[in-house]
Design a protein around this motif. Structure first.
Motif, short mmCIF file in Angstrom:
data_model
loop_
_atom_site.label_atom_id
_atom_site.label_comp_id
_atom_site.label_asym_id
_atom_site.label_seq_id
_atom_site.Cartn_x
_atom_site.Cartn_y
_atom_site.Cartn_z
N VAL A 177 -8.31 6.47 -4.28
CA VAL A 177 -9.61 6.52 -3.62
C VAL A 177 -10.21 7.92 -3.74
O VAL A 177 -11.41 8.09 -3.94
CB VAL A 177 -9.49 6.11 -2.14
N LEU B 296 -6.53 0.87 7.24
CA LEU B 296 -6.77 0.46 5.85
C LEU B 296 -6.87 -1.05 5.80
O LEU B 296 -5.94 -1.76 6.18
CB LEU B 296 -5.64 0.93 4.93
N GLU C 89 -3.26 -3.16 6.58
CA GLU C 89 -2.01 -2.41 6.59
C GLU C 89 -1.29 -2.50 7.93
O GLU C 89 -0.06 -2.44 7.98
CB GLU C 89 -2.28 -0.95 6.23
N MET D 32 -11.39 2.33 4.93
CA MET D 32 -10.30 3.28 5.19
C MET D 32 -10.83 4.37 6.13
O MET D 32 -11.90 4.93 5.89
CB MET D 32 -9.79 3.91 3.89
N VAL E 24 0.84 5.78 -1.20
CA VAL E 24 0.04 6.97 -1.50
C VAL E 24 0.84 7.78 -2.52
O VAL E 24 1.86 8.39 -2.17
CB VAL E 24 -0.23 7.82 -0.24
N ASP F 278 -2.22 1.93 -4.70
CA ASP F 278 -2.10 3.37 -4.47
C ASP F 278 -3.43 3.92 -3.97
O ASP F 278 -4.35 4.17 -4.75
CB ASP F 278 -1.68 4.06 -5.77
N ILE F 279 -3.53 4.13 -2.67
CA ILE F 279 -4.81 4.54 -2.10
C ILE F 279 -5.14 6.01 -2.38
O ILE F 279 -6.26 6.44 -2.10
CB ILE F 279 -4.87 4.27 -0.59
N PHE G 165 -14.02 -2.78 1.51
CA PHE G 165 -12.89 -1.84 1.61
C PHE G 165 -13.18 -0.88 2.76
O PHE G 165 -14.26 -0.28 2.81
CB PHE G 165 -12.74 -1.07 0.30
N TYR H 222 -8.86 -4.33 3.25
CA TYR H 222 -9.73 -4.70 2.13
C TYR H 222 -9.61 -6.19 1.84
O TYR H 222 -8.58 -6.82 2.09
CB TYR H 222 -9.42 -3.87 0.88
N ASN I 90 0.82 -1.21 0.00
CA ASN I 90 0.00 0.00 0.00
C ASN I 90 0.86 1.26 0.00
O ASN I 90 1.76 1.41 0.83
CB ASN I 90 -0.93 -0.01 1.21
N MET J 14 -6.59 1.18 -8.39
CA MET J 14 -5.43 1.55 -7.57
C MET J 14 -4.30 0.52 -7.63
O MET J 14 -3.23 0.76 -7.07
CB MET J 14 -5.86 1.77 -6.12
N TYR K 107 -11.22 2.98 -6.36
CA TYR K 107 -10.21 2.05 -5.85
C TYR K 107 -10.01 0.84 -6.75
O TYR K 107 -9.01 0.13 -6.62
CB TYR K 107 -10.45 1.68 -4.39
#
Length: 268
Positions: free
Chosen positions: A229, A68, A98, A162, A43, A225-226, A160, A70, A41, A260, A257
């Protein structure tokens, strides 16, 4: 004319018979070799660090991620010749968390070979979601308390989840400025327009096919890559949508997502 029809029909039958689409029953455990899929994961170009690092979305809003998680399920792999192997469903549900480094690796077993394509689902399919609870074990057990990934009030899985803080989010009863995205829904009769099950297919040829052998343990390294989102096909503003759960807008976040995931490299 009749002879031509017979010949065409015969060729069609032979072609269909030769199609290399392997489903579960052909192999037993002794014929399989290890393969893992890593969900790393991030960003944007940065590593995701929970609770401490500030990130900024396309709307110019600053946020931190506190949680996070999913579901990944229904994994398939394909060779260059089109041969497809589907992981048996009972072995194909993973909860990526995560805060738990070990959970980032979906460990599966497949026939030996060189695999050029990976397919998986984000979420839990409708068939499994509606099975008797005795068929939903491990990470799918609603009673196990797997980090709150099941809606008791809605009888469904959160695909999912977050959560985080942002100056643009409202203050909750604890005094924190929180945003929460809990996305689920498989298009059932109670909410047919909310279907957030997403299927992802990735081509592995550019950055390394998976060379599966019994003598090695290859790993397909993916980036998730969140930031997508917030900044995908839809721009999501924390100010406008600080809390998204079982609502029509959840479809916009799911569509984001779904894009991602990218293949970074394969370790053979």
């Amino acid at each position: 004319m009749k002879h031509s029809i017979i010949i065409i029909t015969l060729f069609a039958f032979i072609f269909q018979s030769c199609k290399k689409d392997i489903d579960e029953p052909t192999f037993n455990e002794d014929n399989l070799a290890p393969l893992s899929v890593e969900f790393d994961n991030i960003v944007g170009g940065q590593n995701l660090i929970l609770n401490s690092t500030n990130y900024k979305n396309a709307a110019g809003e600053t946020y931190k991620v506190q949680l996070l998680q999913y579901f990944i399920s229904n994994i398939k792999v394909a060779k260059v010749d089109g041969t497809v192997y589907t992981i048996p469903q009972d072995s194909s549900y993973f909860l990526i968390n995560e805060s738990d480094p070990e959970s980032r690796f979906a460990k599966i077993r497949v026939p030996e070979g060189d695999y050029t394509k990976l397919t998986f689902t984000i979420g839990v399919d409708s068939l499994r979601s509606t099975m008797d609870v005795s068929k939903r074990t491990g990470v799918l057990d609603p009673a196990s308390g797997h980090d709150g990934m099941y809606w008791d009030w809605n009888s469904g899985y959160i695909f999912f989840k977050m959560e985080g803080t942002s100056p643009q989010a409202p203050t909750d009863p604890t005094g924190a400025e929180k945003f929460r995205y809990h996305i689920g829904g498989f298009g059932g009769y109670s909410a047919p327009s909310i279907n957030n099950i997403k299927t992802v297919t990735l081509d592995l040829t550019m950055r390394g096919v998976a060379q599966v052998r019994k003598t090695r343990s290859p790993n397909i390294h993916l980036f998730a890559d969140i930031s997508k989102v917030f900044d995908g096909v839809n721009t999501v503003s924390i100010t406008a949508h600080p809390q998204v759960m079982h609502s029509e807008f959840s479809v916009s976040i799911a569509n984001n997502y779904a894009a991602m995931f990218t293949h970074d490299h394969t370790e053979n």
